[in-house]
Design a protein around this motif. Structure first.
Motif, PDB file in Angstrom:
ATOM      1  N   ARG A  72       8.650  16.794  -2.850  1.00  0.00           N
ATOM      2  CA  ARG A  72       9.269  17.802  -3.763  1.00  0.00           C
ATOM      3  C   ARG A  72       8.323  17.719  -4.650  1.00  0.00           C
ATOM      4  N   THR A  73       8.573  18.558  -5.242  1.00  0.00           N
ATOM      5  CA  THR A  73       7.467  18.099  -6.929  1.00  0.00           C
ATOM      6  C   THR A  73       8.006  19.187  -7.710  1.00  0.00           C
TER       7      THR A  73
ATOM      8  N   ARG B 120      10.335   8.392  -2.712  1.00  0.00           N
ATOM      9  CA  ARG B 120      10.719   7.611  -3.343  1.00  0.00           C
ATOM     10  C   ARG B 120      12.232   6.574  -2.834  1.00  0.00           C
ATOM     11  N   THR B 121      12.546   7.978  -2.057  1.00  0.00           N
ATOM     12  CA  THR B 121      13.513   7.424  -1.007  1.00  0.00           C
ATOM     13  C   THR B 121      13.974   7.016  -0.097  1.00  0.00           C
ATOM     14  N   ARG B 122      14.383   5.961   0.863  1.00  0.00           N
ATOM     15  CA  ARG B 122      14.147   5.691   2.044  1.00  0.00           C
ATOM     16  C   ARG B 122      14.544   6.984   2.951  1.00  0.00           C
ATOM     17  N   LEU B 123      15.495   7.667   2.474  1.00  0.00           N
ATOM     18  CA  LEU B 123      16.322   8.601   2.767  1.00  0.00           C
ATOM     19  C   LEU B 123      15.236   9.127   4.196  1.00  0.00           C
ATOM     20  N   SER B 124      14.706   9.608   2.896  1.00  0.00           N
ATOM     21  CA  SER B 124      13.934  11.306   3.285  1.00  0.00           C
ATOM     22  C   SER B 124      12.936  10.922   4.821  1.00  0.00           C
TER      23      SER B 124
END
Length: 286
Positions: free
Chosen positions: A233-234, A207-211
């Motif tokens: 990540r869960t 969901r994040t651009r950073l990852s």
């Protein structure tokens, strides 16, 4: 081998040469123990014979396998030369997967082993019996998140390092430190063959651009050393250890279990390719 542990861990000799993998990162909270446990299970599911050695006094790998009620069974005495490491190997409930558990005694090893002249190579000597026997295909050393005696002993004993890296802003900074540690171990003469065999990106949040940016940057700098498989990540991955279960047991059909099974397949494929290259090399020279 029996899943209930009634059989001895000694089996027929391995065709493949046993490899010792230190799963290490000096930073905590990056999925190191999660990777050690779930990769170990994934490899056992592929009919590999796996030993996980829990070298962290916090014993997180031990409790993640539901074996936390054990006392006095760690590698502590083997490091001191008072008992062979084979006396500390226990079967888990999973066929083909064995454990050397950890306990708080290991905290004392940081002090006692440091006083010895050969303090960097105590674990290498302890596991030499495993290299001679080759009962296991892979030994996974779950290292503590620090650069103390236990981690440096693991690096001196290992053939290579597998480094889990969280998909966060400071990922490359952590990798630079690992590279320096490898160089220090080589330069000390404790293990001149040590190398970073693989990097696993963990806790990926789509969901994040950073990852995505972090993964791309690590791949740019470290190329093929970075595994194609990315661990998401869960919530289930976070919950599983509190139930004393691997993710494959706790949520067998979930994204975390699928990722670690994929990592296990990629791990085996990589090492099989390496073995084949080493086998063909002498023929190419002749």
């Amino acid at each position: 081998m029996s899943a209930n542990g009634t059989d001895s861990f000694h089996g027929e000799l391995a065709i493949r040469k046993m490899k010792i993998i230190a799963i290490a990162n000096q930073k905590g909270g990056v999925g190191k123990t999660t990777t050690a446990v779930n990769l170990g299970v994934a490899l056992a599911e592929q009919n590999r014979r796996i030993l996980i050695a829990d070298l962290d006094p916090q014993a997180n790998a031990t409790s993640s396998l539901g074996m936390q009620d054990l006392e006095g069974g760690s590698v502590y005495e083997a490091l001191l030369g008072e008992a062979p490491i084979t006396d500390r190997i226990l079967p888990t409930r999973m066929t083909g997967l064995f454990l050397v558990p950890a306990d708080l005694d290991l905290a004392g090893a940081e002090v006692e082993v440091a006083r010895m002249n050969d303090h960097l190579t105590r674990l290498a000597k302890a596991v030499s019996i495993l290299r001679a026997d080759e009962t296991f295909d892979y030994v996974l050393l779950d290292c503590p998140p620090s650069l103390g005696i236990l981690m440096t002993n693991a690096l001196a004993a290992a053939d290579e390092i597998l480094t889990p890296i969280q998909c966060e802003y400071f990922a490359l900074e952590g990798l630079v430190k690992i590279v320096r540690v490898v160089e220090q171990v080589r330069d000390s003469g404790a293990n001149d063959r040590l190398e970073i065999g693989g990097i696993v990106m963990t806790m990926f949040d789509g969901r994040t651009r950073l990852s995505g940016q972090v993964v791309a940057e690590v791949r740019t700098h470290f190329g093929e050393r970075v595994y194609d498989t990315i661990i998401p990540r869960t919530v289930r991955l976070s919950e599983a250890p509190s139930f004393g279960k691997s993710i494959q047991e706790y949520d067998p059909n979930g994204a975390g279990a699928a990722a670690y099974r994929a990592l296990g397949r990629e791990f085996v494929a990589r090492h099989t390719k390496q073995e084949q290259s080493l086998t063909k090399a002498p023929q190419a020279l002749s």
